[in-house]
Design a protein around this motif. Structure first.
Motif: not given
Length: 124
Positions: A77-84
């Motif tokens: 699994t690959v993740y992308l945490q997107m903030n702001s």
């Protein structure tokens, strides 16, 4: 047959956060680079972030400091945490992986796979 399935997209207000996940399944020996790309209406698909097998990362200038890419090889699994998040982040986000597929004669071959995409919409 290898499949990449994204999840985690949705509608969020500007300044909010989302976490995208991309899980791989099928006949997989290992991965090389994994990444996220996005495509907004009328635009070409563009790189968002990539993470190499050794863990080194690369980001588009527009998301540096706001997005974080990570991977869990055991979970495929690959993740992308997107903030702001900003309205200009609105796009369909696609997962990409360079997958090493085992062969019947031993060893493996690298193939490039894409997920089906997940919509991210950021309202102002």
């Amino acid at each position: 047959q290898v499949q990449l399935v994204e999840s985690g997209g949705g509608l969020v207000q500007a300044g909010g956060s989302l976490r995208l996940s991309c899980a791989a399944s099928g006949s997989i020996f290992s991965f090389n680079a994994m990444g996220w790309y996005r495509q907004a209406p009328g635009n070409q698909r563009e790189l968002v972030a990539t993470v190499a097998n050794g863990g080194s990362t690369k980001y588009a200038d527009s998301v540096k400091g706001r997005f974080t890419i990570s991977r869990d090889n055991a979970k495929k699994t690959v993740y992308l945490q997107m903030n702001s998040l900003k309205p200009e982040d609105t796009a369909v986000y696609y997962c990409n992986a360079q997958v090493i597929v085992p062969t019947i004669v031993g060893g493996g071959l690298e193939y490039d796979y894409w997920g089906q995409g997940t919509q991210v919409t950021v309202s102002s």
